[in-house]
Scaffold this motif. Sequence first.
Motif, PDB file in Angstrom:
ATOM      1  N   VAL A 103       2.072  40.194  28.124  1.00  0.00           N
ATOM      2  CA  VAL A 103       1.793  40.056  26.631  1.00  0.00           C
ATOM      3  C   VAL A 103       0.828  38.775  26.588  1.00  0.00           C
ATOM      4  CG1 VAL A 103       2.614  39.071  24.387  1.00  0.00           C
ATOM      5  CG2 VAL A 103       3.487  41.212  25.405  1.00  0.00           C
ATOM      6  N   LEU A 104       1.239  37.846  27.330  1.00  0.00           N
ATOM      7  CA  LEU A 104       0.491  36.498  26.842  1.00  0.00           C
ATOM      8  C   LEU A 104      -0.648  36.384  28.013  1.00  0.00           C
ATOM      9  CD1 LEU A 104       3.588  33.997  26.560  1.00  0.00           C
ATOM     10  CD2 LEU A 104       2.178  34.852  24.866  1.00  0.00           C
ATOM     11  N   GLU A 105      -0.578  37.097  28.983  1.00  0.00           N
ATOM     12  CA  GLU A 105      -1.833  36.790  30.043  1.00  0.00           C
ATOM     13  C   GLU A 105      -3.177  37.347  29.299  1.00  0.00           C
ATOM     14  OE1 GLU A 105      -0.926  39.078  33.592  1.00  0.00           O
ATOM     15  OE2 GLU A 105       0.350  37.478  34.501  1.00  0.00           O
TER      16      GLU A 105
ATOM     17  N   ASP B 278      -3.646  37.681  18.691  1.00  0.00           N
ATOM     18  CA  ASP B 278      -2.877  36.541  19.400  1.00  0.00           C
ATOM     19  C   ASP B 278      -2.261  35.865  18.275  1.00  0.00           C
ATOM     20  OD1 ASP B 278      -4.438  37.119  21.843  1.00  0.00           O
ATOM     21  OD2 ASP B 278      -6.134  35.843  21.215  1.00  0.00           O
ATOM     22  N   TYR B 279      -2.372  36.023  17.310  1.00  0.00           N
ATOM     23  CA  TYR B 279      -1.552  35.296  16.198  1.00  0.00           C
ATOM     24  C   TYR B 279      -0.266  36.025  16.245  1.00  0.00           C
ATOM     25  CZ  TYR B 279       0.091  34.293  11.508  1.00  0.00           C
ATOM     26  OH  TYR B 279       0.817  33.759  10.252  1.00  0.00           O
ATOM     27  N   ALA B 280      -0.332  37.447  16.490  1.00  0.00           N
ATOM     28  CA  ALA B 280       1.214  38.300  16.540  1.00  0.00           C
ATOM     29  C   ALA B 280       1.908  37.658  17.803  1.00  0.00           C
ATOM     30  CB  ALA B 280       0.660  39.566  16.546  1.00  0.00           C
ATOM     31  N   ARG B 281       1.028  37.548  18.907  1.00  0.00           N
ATOM     32  CA  ARG B 281       1.628  37.330  20.052  1.00  0.00           C
ATOM     33  C   ARG B 281       2.412  35.826  20.205  1.00  0.00           C
ATOM     34  NH1 ARG B 281      -3.221  39.889  22.244  1.00  0.00           N
ATOM     35  NH2 ARG B 281      -3.010  41.021  24.068  1.00  0.00           N
ATOM     36  N   LEU B 282       1.680  34.868  19.276  1.00  0.00           N
ATOM     37  CA  LEU B 282       2.395  33.609  19.283  1.00  0.00           C
ATOM     38  C   LEU B 282       3.470  33.626  18.167  1.00  0.00           C
ATOM     39  CD1 LEU B 282      -0.838  31.433  19.951  1.00  0.00           C
ATOM     40  CD2 LEU B 282       0.981  31.539  21.594  1.00  0.00           C
ATOM     41  N   GLY B 283       3.268  34.644  17.369  1.00  0.00           N
ATOM     42  CA  GLY B 283       4.423  34.620  16.190  1.00  0.00           C
ATOM     43  C   GLY B 283       5.654  34.861  16.924  1.00  0.00           C
TER      44      GLY B 283
ATOM     45  N   MET C  53       9.861  37.713  12.969  1.00  0.00           N
ATOM     46  CA  MET C  53       9.501  37.990  14.397  1.00  0.00           C
ATOM     47  C   MET C  53       9.311  39.587  14.541  1.00  0.00           C
ATOM     48  SD  MET C  53      11.507  37.091  17.942  1.00  0.00           S
ATOM     49  CE  MET C  53      13.181  37.387  17.399  1.00  0.00           C
ATOM     50  N   GLU C  54       9.978  40.150  13.713  1.00  0.00           N
ATOM     51  CA  GLU C  54      10.002  41.766  13.750  1.00  0.00           C
ATOM     52  C   GLU C  54       8.610  42.357  13.177  1.00  0.00           C
ATOM     53  OE1 GLU C  54      12.214  43.962  14.689  1.00  0.00           O
ATOM     54  OE2 GLU C  54      14.032  43.286  14.919  1.00  0.00           O
ATOM     55  N   ARG C  55       8.067  41.469  12.275  1.00  0.00           N
ATOM     56  CA  ARG C  55       6.658  41.953  11.867  1.00  0.00           C
ATOM     57  C   ARG C  55       5.777  41.650  13.013  1.00  0.00           C
ATOM     58  NH1 ARG C  55       7.874  38.412   7.209  1.00  0.00           N
ATOM     59  NH2 ARG C  55       6.263  37.321   7.941  1.00  0.00           N
ATOM     60  N   ASP C  56       5.865  40.688  13.646  1.00  0.00           N
ATOM     61  CA  ASP C  56       5.124  40.338  14.778  1.00  0.00           C
ATOM     62  C   ASP C  56       5.304  41.527  15.984  1.00  0.00           C
ATOM     63  OD1 ASP C  56       4.064  38.003  13.832  1.00  0.00           O
ATOM     64  OD2 ASP C  56       5.922  36.946  14.524  1.00  0.00           O
ATOM     65  N   LEU C  57       6.471  41.976  16.242  1.00  0.00           N
ATOM     66  CA  LEU C  57       6.677  42.855  17.265  1.00  0.00           C
ATOM     67  C   LEU C  57       6.186  44.123  16.734  1.00  0.00           C
ATOM     68  CD1 LEU C  57      10.651  41.884  17.878  1.00  0.00           C
ATOM     69  CD2 LEU C  57       8.486  41.691  19.533  1.00  0.00           C
ATOM     70  N   ALA C  58       5.728  44.406  15.719  1.00  0.00           N
ATOM     71  CA  ALA C  58       5.003  45.696  15.242  1.00  0.00           C
ATOM     72  C   ALA C  58       3.687  45.706  15.569  1.00  0.00           C
ATOM     73  CB  ALA C  58       5.319  45.850  13.672  1.00  0.00           C
ATOM     74  N   HIS C  59       2.918  44.698  16.008  1.00  0.00           N
ATOM     75  CA  HIS C  59       1.666  44.755  16.579  1.00  0.00           C
ATOM     76  C   HIS C  59       1.559  45.434  17.793  1.00  0.00           C
ATOM     77  CE1 HIS C  59      -2.522  43.533  17.386  1.00  0.00           C
ATOM     78  NE2 HIS C  59      -2.409  43.134  16.223  1.00  0.00           N
ATOM     79  N   PRO C  60       0.698  46.163  18.068  1.00  0.00           N
ATOM     80  CA  PRO C  60       0.601  46.981  19.437  1.00  0.00           C
ATOM     81  C   PRO C  60       0.334  45.931  20.771  1.00  0.00           C
ATOM     82  CG  PRO C  60      -0.949  47.979  17.961  1.00  0.00           C
ATOM     83  CD  PRO C  60      -0.387  46.854  16.960  1.00  0.00           C
TER      84      PRO C  60
ATOM     85  N   VAL D 270       7.117  43.368  24.930  1.00  0.00           N
ATOM     86  CA  VAL D 270       8.465  42.682  24.262  1.00  0.00           C
ATOM     87  C   VAL D 270       9.114  43.526  23.390  1.00  0.00           C
ATOM     88  CG1 VAL D 270       8.985  40.604  23.277  1.00  0.00           C
ATOM     89  CG2 VAL D 270       7.060  40.576  24.656  1.00  0.00           C
ATOM     90  N   ALA D 271       8.431  44.511  22.590  1.00  0.00           N
ATOM     91  CA  ALA D 271       9.344  45.309  21.623  1.00  0.00           C
ATOM     92  C   ALA D 271      10.021  46.256  22.392  1.00  0.00           C
ATOM     93  CB  ALA D 271       8.151  45.919  20.547  1.00  0.00           C
ATOM     94  N   GLU D 272       9.615  46.992  23.446  1.00  0.00           N
ATOM     95  CA  GLU D 272      10.304  47.776  24.409  1.00  0.00           C
ATOM     96  C   GLU D 272      11.567  46.978  25.022  1.00  0.00           C
ATOM     97  OE1 GLU D 272       7.570  49.153  27.064  1.00  0.00           O
ATOM     98  OE2 GLU D 272       6.377  50.280  25.452  1.00  0.00           O
ATOM     99  N   TRP D 273      11.462  45.884  25.129  1.00  0.00           N
ATOM    100  CA  TRP D 273      12.450  44.954  25.707  1.00  0.00           C
ATOM    101  C   TRP D 273      13.556  44.856  24.435  1.00  0.00           C
ATOM    102  CZ3 TRP D 273      15.465  40.988  24.584  1.00  0.00           C
ATOM    103  CH2 TRP D 273      16.125  40.169  25.435  1.00  0.00           C
ATOM    104  N   PHE D 274      13.322  44.459  23.392  1.00  0.00           N
ATOM    105  CA  PHE D 274      14.124  44.188  22.190  1.00  0.00           C
ATOM    106  C   PHE D 274      14.964  45.567  22.180  1.00  0.00           C
ATOM    107  CE2 PHE D 274      12.291  40.195  21.093  1.00  0.00           C
ATOM    108  CZ  PHE D 274      13.063  39.527  20.608  1.00  0.00           C
ATOM    109  N   ALA D 275      14.099  46.918  22.127  1.00  0.00           N
ATOM    110  CA  ALA D 275      14.856  48.070  21.919  1.00  0.00           C
ATOM    111  C   ALA D 275      15.860  48.348  22.957  1.00  0.00           C
ATOM    112  CB  ALA D 275      13.830  49.044  21.712  1.00  0.00           C
ATOM    113  N   ALA D 276      15.639  47.775  24.200  1.00  0.00           N
ATOM    114  CA  ALA D 276      16.415  48.188  25.287  1.00  0.00           C
ATOM    115  C   ALA D 276      17.717  47.006  25.436  1.00  0.00           C
ATOM    116  CB  ALA D 276      15.618  48.156  26.491  1.00  0.00           C
ATOM    117  N   ASN D 277      17.716  45.993  24.758  1.00  0.00           N
ATOM    118  CA  ASN D 277      18.618  44.963  24.886  1.00  0.00           C
ATOM    119  C   ASN D 277      19.223  44.345  23.654  1.00  0.00           C
ATOM    120  OD1 ASN D 277      18.159  43.860  28.104  1.00  0.00           O
ATOM    121  ND2 ASN D 277      16.328  44.564  27.551  1.00  0.00           N
ATOM    122  N   VAL D 278      18.735  44.491  22.518  1.00  0.00           N
ATOM    123  CA  VAL D 278      19.233  44.138  21.309  1.00  0.00           C
ATOM    124  C   VAL D 278      19.723  45.032  20.409  1.00  0.00           C
ATOM    125  CG1 VAL D 278      18.830  42.476  19.497  1.00  0.00           C
ATOM    126  CG2 VAL D 278      17.943  41.756  21.683  1.00  0.00           C
ATOM    127  N   PRO D 279      20.838  45.260  20.365  1.00  0.00           N
ATOM    128  CA  PRO D 279      21.279  46.386  19.248  1.00  0.00           C
ATOM    129  C   PRO D 279      20.535  46.455  17.833  1.00  0.00           C
ATOM    130  CG  PRO D 279      23.196  45.330  20.423  1.00  0.00           C
ATOM    131  CD  PRO D 279      22.016  44.692  20.751  1.00  0.00           C
TER     132      PRO D 279
END
Length: 325
Positions: free
Chosen positions: A169-171, A253-258, A292-299, A304-313
């Motif tokens: 995400v950050l690179e 980038d605002y969403a990334r850093l958010g 954070m949820e609003r930020d994660l909605a950005h493409p 990272v959104a996929e990681w949350f879906a797999a790791n956080v109920p």
Amino acid sequence: MNSELPDGLEAFLEGAGWSGSIVEPLPGDASFRRYFRIRSDAGSAMLMDAPPPHEDPGPFLHVGKWLTANGLRAPIIYAEQAERGLVLIEDFGADRMRDWLDENQHAEEAIYSRAVDALVELHACAPGPFEPYDMAVYQREVGLFTEWYCPAMKLSVDSEGWREAWNEVLEPMLARQHPGVTVLRDYHAENIMLLPDGEQGLIDFQDALVGHPAYDMVSLLQDARRDVSPELERKMLDRYLAQVNAGPDFEADYARLGAQRNAKIVGIFARLWLRDGKPRYLSMIPRVWEAMERDLAHPALAPVAEWFAANVPQELRETGGGEIK
């Protein structure tokens, strides 16, 4: 609140020309620093007590002098004894942005506009002589989420996958970050003082780095300590973008850093409770999680959104992360 006076304070104040002053302790923050208001017939000043080895006022002095030299409103430094952690600075008064707005909601847009304009001014300066906000720092910060919050919630998570997702995400953003701007890192409503001349007084800037201009906008508009409506956030982003040449990727980038900052803050707040015995920060986690949820909605945040879906109920995410037991 610990009201015990710092060792050597009387001699320090005498050397600074403030002998015989009244010393009033003030509420502290999330660190070992303490603050006192110093009153005399000549006026008032603020004393920072940043005692070693837990604290070092050197970075505050370094950044503050740079800000002042570049026309920003950091406090004037009246006296310093860095080896003892004592710094006497200008008193910005009691009108902290967060508290003032609690009593003056009608002025919210005007006050946030000033705060945005102060960032525009800061970002027009060449970056300061500070360390870079690089991948190692971003990863160290975001690692606080898996280090502190996830164990507190008894979640067994893929920590290596977390790091890999953030690298992905950050690179792209890091490639655009140079030459960068001075990033204050904690630019929010509890660290902005409203001065009589209409300027924004800056405090708590000692952790400044050179990084991406979106970071302090995130700090201001996705504030962990104060509700900022999505509508106001949008207006202030538009105000900033109308004054700078931010480029087409700024909002991604605002969403990334958010998401990065908010994940870090959730980890820090968990640590403040678990390690430092400061449970008041737990009540702020739902606000941070919502942003954070609003930020994660950005493409741009898909890995990272996929990681949350797999790791956080999902039920934890829907309740703002739940309550730490």
